[in-house]
Motif scaffolding. Structure first.
Motif, PDB file in Angstrom:
ATOM      1  N   ASN A 178      69.919 -15.459 -17.928  1.00 39.87           N
ATOM      2  CA  ASN A 178      70.180 -15.763 -16.525  1.00 39.87           C
ATOM      3  C   ASN A 178      69.595 -14.650 -15.656  1.00 39.87           C
ATOM      4  N   VAL A 179      69.621 -14.862 -14.357  1.00 37.36           N
ATOM      5  CA  VAL A 179      68.948 -13.940 -13.442  1.00 37.36           C
ATOM      6  C   VAL A 179      69.539 -12.531 -13.532  1.00 37.36           C
ATOM      7  N   LYS A 180      70.866 -12.468 -13.665  1.00 37.43           N
ATOM      8  CA  LYS A 180      71.534 -11.174 -13.745  1.00 37.43           C
ATOM      9  C   LYS A 180      71.068 -10.377 -14.968  1.00 37.43           C
ATOM     10  N   GLU A 181      71.059 -11.056 -16.130  1.00 33.98           N
ATOM     11  CA  GLU A 181      70.609 -10.397 -17.365  1.00 33.98           C
ATOM     12  C   GLU A 181      69.169  -9.922 -17.233  1.00 33.98           C
ATOM     13  N   LEU A 182      68.346 -10.792 -16.695  1.00 36.59           N
ATOM     14  CA  LEU A 182      66.939 -10.455 -16.506  1.00 36.59           C
ATOM     15  C   LEU A 182      66.805  -9.226 -15.605  1.00 36.59           C
ATOM     16  N   GLY A 183      67.625  -9.175 -14.581  1.00 35.41           N
ATOM     17  CA  GLY A 183      67.608  -8.038 -13.668  1.00 35.41           C
ATOM     18  C   GLY A 183      67.989  -6.734 -14.361  1.00 35.41           C
ATOM     19  N   GLU A 184      68.964  -6.839 -15.285  1.00 33.94           N
ATOM     20  CA  GLU A 184      69.388  -5.641 -16.013  1.00 33.94           C
ATOM     21  C   GLU A 184      68.309  -5.178 -16.987  1.00 33.94           C
ATOM     22  N   ILE A 185      67.648  -6.131 -17.612  1.00 39.31           N
ATOM     23  CA  ILE A 185      66.573  -5.795 -18.555  1.00 39.31           C
ATOM     24  C   ILE A 185      65.405  -5.133 -17.808  1.00 39.31           C
ATOM     25  N   PHE A 227      65.332  -3.940 -14.552  1.00 38.40           N
ATOM     26  CA  PHE A 227      65.650  -3.047 -13.434  1.00 38.40           C
ATOM     27  C   PHE A 227      65.162  -3.636 -12.108  1.00 38.40           C
ATOM     28  N   LEU A 228      65.336  -4.950 -11.981  1.00 44.57           N
ATOM     29  CA  LEU A 228      64.949  -5.630 -10.738  1.00 44.57           C
ATOM     30  C   LEU A 228      66.177  -6.357 -10.193  1.00 44.57           C
ATOM     31  N   ASP A 229      66.259  -6.525  -8.882  1.00 45.03           N
ATOM     32  CA  ASP A 229      67.393  -7.262  -8.321  1.00 45.03           C
ATOM     33  C   ASP A 229      66.983  -8.681  -7.952  1.00 45.03           C
ATOM     34  N   SER A 230      67.979  -9.461  -7.530  1.00 43.61           N
ATOM     35  CA  SER A 230      67.720 -10.882  -7.281  1.00 43.61           C
ATOM     36  C   SER A 230      66.769 -11.086  -6.097  1.00 43.61           C
ATOM     37  N   GLY A 231      66.728 -10.127  -5.197  1.00 41.87           N
ATOM     38  CA  GLY A 231      65.790 -10.219  -4.075  1.00 41.87           C
ATOM     39  C   GLY A 231      64.349 -10.224  -4.538  1.00 41.87           C
ATOM     40  N   THR A 232      64.099  -9.531  -5.634  1.00 43.99           N
ATOM     41  CA  THR A 232      62.758  -9.550  -6.224  1.00 43.99           C
ATOM     42  C   THR A 232      62.593 -10.745  -7.155  1.00 43.99           C
ATOM     43  N   LEU A 233      63.634 -11.007  -7.950  1.00 43.15           N
ATOM     44  CA  LEU A 233      63.501 -12.017  -9.003  1.00 43.15           C
ATOM     45  C   LEU A 233      63.488 -13.446  -8.473  1.00 43.15           C
ATOM     46  N   THR A 234      64.314 -13.742  -7.481  1.00 47.63           N
ATOM     47  CA  THR A 234      64.397 -15.131  -7.015  1.00 47.63           C
ATOM     48  C   THR A 234      63.024 -15.710  -6.635  1.00 47.63           C
ATOM     49  N   PRO A 235      62.296 -15.083  -5.715  1.00 47.38           N
ATOM     50  CA  PRO A 235      60.980 -15.653  -5.393  1.00 47.38           C
ATOM     51  C   PRO A 235      59.991 -15.587  -6.553  1.00 47.38           C
ATOM     52  N   LEU A 236      60.086 -14.535  -7.345  1.00 53.37           N
ATOM     53  CA  LEU A 236      59.191 -14.381  -8.498  1.00 53.37           C
ATOM     54  C   LEU A 236      59.406 -15.499  -9.514  1.00 53.37           C
ATOM     55  N   LEU A 237      60.658 -15.810  -9.798  1.00 53.06           N
ATOM     56  CA  LEU A 237      60.966 -16.856 -10.780  1.00 53.06           C
ATOM     57  C   LEU A 237      60.558 -18.232 -10.263  1.00 53.06           C
ATOM     58  N   LYS A 238      60.679 -18.414  -8.943  1.00 53.74           N
ATOM     59  CA  LYS A 238      60.227 -19.696  -8.366  1.00 53.74           C
ATOM     60  C   LYS A 238      58.719 -19.863  -8.567  1.00 53.74           C
ATOM     61  N   LYS A 239      57.977 -18.760  -8.444  1.00 54.23           N
ATOM     62  CA  LYS A 239      56.522 -18.836  -8.662  1.00 54.23           C
ATOM     63  C   LYS A 239      56.206 -19.146 -10.121  1.00 54.23           C
ATOM     64  N   LEU A 240      56.919 -18.484 -11.036  1.00 57.46           N
ATOM     65  CA  LEU A 240      56.691 -18.742 -12.464  1.00 57.46           C
ATOM     66  C   LEU A 240      57.063 -20.183 -12.811  1.00 57.46           C
ATOM     67  N   LYS A 295      64.501   9.386 -21.319  1.00 55.69           N
ATOM     68  CA  LYS A 295      65.558  10.340 -20.964  1.00 55.69           C
ATOM     69  C   LYS A 295      65.837  10.282 -19.471  1.00 55.69           C
ATOM     70  N   LEU A 296      64.779  10.325 -18.691  1.00 57.93           N
ATOM     71  CA  LEU A 296      64.917  10.305 -17.235  1.00 57.93           C
ATOM     72  C   LEU A 296      65.657   9.055 -16.771  1.00 57.93           C
ATOM     73  N   ILE A 297      65.266   7.912 -17.322  1.00 58.74           N
ATOM     74  CA  ILE A 297      65.917   6.656 -16.926  1.00 58.74           C
ATOM     75  C   ILE A 297      67.396   6.684 -17.289  1.00 58.74           C
ATOM     76  N   ASP A 298      67.715   7.164 -18.494  1.00 57.59           N
ATOM     77  CA  ASP A 298      69.122   7.283 -18.893  1.00 57.59           C
ATOM     78  C   ASP A 298      69.882   8.185 -17.921  1.00 57.59           C
ATOM     79  N   ASN A 299      69.259   9.293 -17.531  1.00 60.89           N
ATOM     80  CA  ASN A 299      69.935  10.251 -16.649  1.00 60.89           C
ATOM     81  C   ASN A 299      70.250   9.688 -15.274  1.00 60.89           C
ATOM     82  N   VAL A 300      69.373   8.842 -14.775  1.00 62.08           N
ATOM     83  CA  VAL A 300      69.557   8.396 -13.397  1.00 62.08           C
ATOM     84  C   VAL A 300      70.374   7.116 -13.280  1.00 62.08           C
ATOM     85  N   GLN A 301      70.725   6.513 -14.413  1.00 60.46           N
ATOM     86  CA  GLN A 301      71.559   5.282 -14.350  1.00 60.46           C
ATOM     87  C   GLN A 301      72.988   5.615 -13.976  1.00 60.46           C
TER      88      GLN A 301
END
Lengths: 144, 144
Positions: free
Chosen positions: B56-63, B65-78, B138-144
């Motif tokens: 689902n969109v939420k899971e995809l966003g977590e994988i 690091f994108l939010d629904s504002g980016t994913l919604t239009p992107l997924l509509k294009k795909l 490491k950096l990504i882990d630190n900033v989450q």
DNA sequence: TGATATTTAATTTAACACAATTTAATTGTT
DNA sequence: AACAATTAAATTGTGTTAAATTAAATATCA
């Protein structure tokens, strides 16, 4: 366990953590930059201006790896804020000369706090930070 | 030689080469991704879908690091391209389930060439690439 | 020299990405 | 059952970027 599509998995890409890291670091800057009323791109542009004081758009683009399509609207905003001036060169009207203003220079004092605050957020060891810095510069040299 | 504003110089920032590298690498992908008619963000989204098949969109966003504002239009294009389908979950209507299509799976075969081509462009040694990968994670882990 | 082509610099336009807000659906509490 | 709180996705507005366009300067050559 492993199939021929493994090389397309996100965990096997180098670009992906690079893309995510850059994005997350810019996001970390946001609260600090909001206090200066600057976006991240405006911030690095001001860094170039604090150092060079005067520059044309082309030079600024080479320093910042940005093209004029990004810089033109950005510089207009910085001009609106009173941080820089934009004037055409008398010698060659194609060149737009960017100069930092007194107000722009004053902003540097407020910005001085930011690098220290960011180090605290990113939390990399001195060794990792140096190593990262070196490899990224190698990468940039390679792709130019 | 050195003044109190040194810490504001671009060459003393870690964020700047990170920002530039990410941007330049995405730019390097462009000619290869143009052949698949995908943007870089669409490409990493397809990578997630090639691996997971359904999300689902939420899971995809977590994988990603994108939010629904980016994913919604992107997924509509795909979806318009016929690479995925978007359907609301019957169990919980808030969830939008994304599924990969046959056409989407087929695209993976064309995409298989890209990682190899990109390695050739970035030209980092195996050691540097591995080291970069580790520090970025490491950096990504630190900033989450 | 004068006309035309080429190069260079910046602007504009359109597409994309991201932050903040809104809408809709579900869950929890009394 | 009614209302508040939470969750998920969509929408909206702003900023960034690639590509096309405009304008200015320089080079070429009849």
């Amino acid at each position: 366990m492993s199939d021929k599509y493994d090389i397309l998995k996100l965990k096997n890409q180098l670009c992906f953590p690079l893309y995510v890291s850059a994005k997350e670091v810019v996001r970390l800057y946001k609260p600090f930059l909001d206090e200066l009323d600057l976006t991240y791109t405006q911030y690095i542009t001001m860094m170039a201006m604090w150092e060079h004081k005067t520059c044309n758009v082309k030079e600024l683009g080479e320093i910042l790896f940005l093209d004029s399509g990004t810089l033109t609207p950005l510089l207009k905003k910085l001009e609106d804020k009173g941080l820089i001036t934009r004037t055409r060169s008398k010698e060659d009207e194609r060149n737009l000369i960017v100069n930092i203003t007194q107000k722009g220079m004053t902003l540097a004092d407020k910005a001085m706090e930011i690098p220290g605050k960011m180090e605290g957020c990113v939390k990399l060891s001195k060794e990792d930070a140096e190593c990262l810095y070196k490899i990224l510069h190698k990468l940039i040299d390679n792709v130019q």
